[in-house]
Motif scaffolding. Structure first.
Motif, short mmCIF file in Angstrom:
data_model
loop_
_atom_site.label_atom_id
_atom_site.label_comp_id
_atom_site.label_asym_id
_atom_site.label_seq_id
_atom_site.Cartn_x
_atom_site.Cartn_y
_atom_site.Cartn_z
N TRP A 48 39.18 89.09 28.26
CA TRP A 48 37.87 89.06 28.00
C TRP A 48 37.08 87.88 28.31
O TRP A 48 35.71 87.85 27.86
CB TRP A 48 37.46 89.73 26.69
N TYR A 49 37.74 86.81 28.66
CA TYR A 49 36.98 85.54 29.11
C TYR A 49 36.33 85.53 30.34
O TYR A 49 35.50 84.63 30.52
CB TYR A 49 38.04 84.46 29.10
N CYS A 50 36.36 86.52 31.27
CA CYS A 50 35.72 86.51 32.59
C CYS A 50 34.43 86.58 32.51
O CYS A 50 33.88 87.82 31.86
CB CYS A 50 36.52 87.51 33.57
N ASP A 65 40.38 90.99 45.83
CA ASP A 65 39.37 91.33 44.93
C ASP A 65 39.54 91.29 43.65
O ASP A 65 39.57 91.84 42.66
CB ASP A 65 38.78 92.85 45.07
N ILE A 66 39.57 89.59 43.38
CA ILE A 66 40.07 89.41 41.89
C ILE A 66 39.32 89.91 40.50
O ILE A 66 39.74 90.32 39.63
CB ILE A 66 40.31 87.75 41.86
N THR A 67 37.84 89.65 40.77
CA THR A 67 36.82 90.05 39.73
C THR A 67 37.04 91.31 39.48
O THR A 67 36.94 92.09 38.39
CB THR A 67 35.63 89.66 39.95
N PRO B 48 26.46 95.64 32.90
CA PRO B 48 27.54 95.54 33.74
C PRO B 48 28.96 94.94 33.08
O PRO B 48 30.01 95.15 33.06
CB PRO B 48 27.25 94.41 34.89
N GLY B 49 28.46 93.86 32.11
CA GLY B 49 29.72 93.24 31.46
C GLY B 49 30.37 94.09 30.39
O GLY B 49 31.78 94.11 30.76
N CYS B 196 28.10 78.94 36.60
CA CYS B 196 27.80 80.12 35.89
C CYS B 196 27.04 79.59 34.52
O CYS B 196 27.32 78.68 33.83
CB CYS B 196 28.76 80.68 35.50
N CYS B 197 26.17 80.55 33.80
CA CYS B 197 25.46 80.10 32.50
C CYS B 197 26.37 80.44 31.51
O CYS B 197 26.30 79.85 30.23
CB CYS B 197 24.18 81.05 32.35
N GLY B 198 27.40 81.22 31.61
CA GLY B 198 28.48 81.61 30.63
C GLY B 198 28.04 83.06 29.83
O GLY B 198 29.02 83.30 29.14
N ALA B 199 27.02 83.51 30.14
CA ALA B 199 26.71 84.93 29.21
C ALA B 199 27.42 86.08 29.94
O ALA B 199 27.50 86.91 29.09
CB ALA B 199 25.33 84.84 29.21
N GLY B 200 27.67 86.12 31.19
CA GLY B 200 28.01 87.36 31.70
C GLY B 200 29.36 87.99 31.43
O GLY B 200 30.12 87.12 30.65
N GLY B 201 29.57 89.30 31.88
CA GLY B 201 30.89 89.83 31.68
C GLY B 201 31.06 90.14 30.19
O GLY B 201 32.41 90.15 29.85
#
Lengths: 145, 271
Positions: A48-50, A65-67, B48-49, B196-201
């Motif tokens: 969940w860090y991505c 397609d890693i992501t 999306p995250g 990256c701002c770090g917020a996504g995903g």
């Protein structure tokens, strides 16, 4: 989907490009390799860090397609009910309001003071539309329990 | 192609947390002659995250319901948010490229009483302003040149995945810097500009400390700027939380250069 992972030459570009990897112990290359070998630990918080910044995927010299792979790993975790409560809350907000971030009274007042409609013209205003969003979520197996 | 008319996708963060961005965007588009029509009943893009991580098929169907509203209105869709863009642009491209997915989505929506025939095009406001509307036409509306040093932040999903984006250069993009500089402001360079701002995903919602640490490192590398300018409300909110200098959304900067008063914009920043 993961066949392409076998072409990985372990260069580490993905790990070196990861914004999360700089602040926590998250090693992209290792994660993808574990997935490829079927040895992934879906309880590991690392999945969940991505931030889905796509740097690893865009820079991969082998065009893996890693992501997208990481998202599929998470999907497997979700199917087994291994999700963070905060993320489940967001799903619940979408179910209840149609929005991951619903409006509140303070923002309604702010909207009005800016000359915007007090309630935005979204599922917040249109009940029938919210009903369809809920049906789609229910058909997808999500219930707000 | 469009005639500067769009179905206006609001998303969640702008109408429900940062409505001053909605206000500035509506005013600026009005000045530019870009007509925005509300998408009645639109929902979250979806996020999306979280949603794309949990169930991609469900993500696609919820996105398609939003695209369907735009199609029924007869306009292409425009969004102000990188996250919404990430979902709606990528979903639209997947549906255009994969007939099987498209027919599955159509079948689902039809069953719920929604007809869906043609997948509309999806634009990010900032991308549209640069690649379609054109800098020259924007320049004509600028009456108050800004004397500011700006730290530009693109945000990841304005640029990537590259196969579905207008700018081919994700490493050292220029288009947003150019949009900022036509206001008279100067875009300054900084070491973590492309970070990256770090917020996504789902990282901000799931692990806020990790997320903010990424943002802090980014912002700490900015020297000599009067403000940060973003094209995304999520990056905006994230950077604002760790920044000592003001954060503006692009249309807020442009509105100031159009001489729209701060009180009309609901802007309380000192620049």
């Amino acid at each position: 989907m993961l066949n392409s992972i076998h072409s990985c030459m372990k260069c580490g570009t993905c790990t070196g490009s990861c914004p999360s990897g700089r602040v926590v112990s998250f090693r992209t290359r290792q994660l993808v390799e574990e997935h490829c070998l079927g040895e992934i630990d879906l309880d590991d918080i690392a999945i969940w860090y991505c931030t889905t910044c796509y740097n690893c995927m865009e820079r991969c010299p082998r065009n893996i397609d890693i992501t997208d792979d990481i998202l599929r790993i998470r999907e497997e975790a979700y199917k087994q009910g291994k999700v963070l409560p905060q993320h489940k809350d967001i799903m619940s907000y979408i179910y209840r309001t149609g929005h991951a971030v619903p409006i509140n009274e303070e923002i309604k007042d702010l909207r009005e003071s800016l000359g915007l409609s007090r309630i935005p013209p979204t599922t917040h205003k249109f009940e029938e539309a919210l009903g369809i969003v809920r049906l789609l979520l229910e058909e997808g197996g999500f219930n707000d329990k | 192609m469009t005639n500067d008319e769009f179905a206006f996708f609001l998303g969640c963060l702008i109408p429900n947390r940062l409505p001053a961005i909605e206000k500035a965007s509506r005013l600026v588009c009005d000045k530019l002659g870009i007509r925005l029509y509300d998408m009645d009943g639109a929902s979250c893009c979806p996020a999306p995250g979280v949603m794309k991580s949990f169930d991609k098929n469900l993500w696609l169907k919820l996105a398609a319901r939003n695209l369907q509203i735009s199609e029924k209105m007869g306009y292409d869709l425009i969004t102000m948010c990188n996250g919404c863009y990430g979902t709606l642009k990528d979903a639209s491209m997947e549906l255009k490229e994969d007939k099987e997915k498209l027919s599955d989505v159509k079948e689902t929506l039809n069953r719920l009483g929604l007809s869906f025939e043609n997948v509309p095009n999806v634009y990010h406001l900032v991308e549209y302003l640069y690649f379609d509307y054109g800098l020259d036409r924007i320049r004509e509306t600028i009456t108050n040149k800004l004397n500011l040093n700006v730290a530009v932040h693109y945000g990841c999903h304005l640029l990537k995945p590259v196969k579905y984006r207008r700018s081919e250069n994700f490493e050292v993009p220029q288009f947003f810097d150019e949009l900022v500089e036509i206001t008279g402001a100067k875009s300054i360079n900084y070491p973590e500009k492309s970070t990256c701002c770090g917020a996504g995903g789902g990282v901000r919602s799931g692990m806020k400390d990790v997320s903010l640490e990424i943002a802090k490192r980014k912002v700490a590398s900015i020297k000599g700027a009067d403000c940060i300018v973003t094209p995304c409300p999520f990056c905006h909110m994230q950077l604002e939380q760790v920044s000592n200098i003001p954060v503006l959304y692009y249309t807020q900067l442009l509105a100031l250069a159009m001489d729209i008063p701060k009180d009309v914009l609901g802007l309380e920043v000192e620049l």
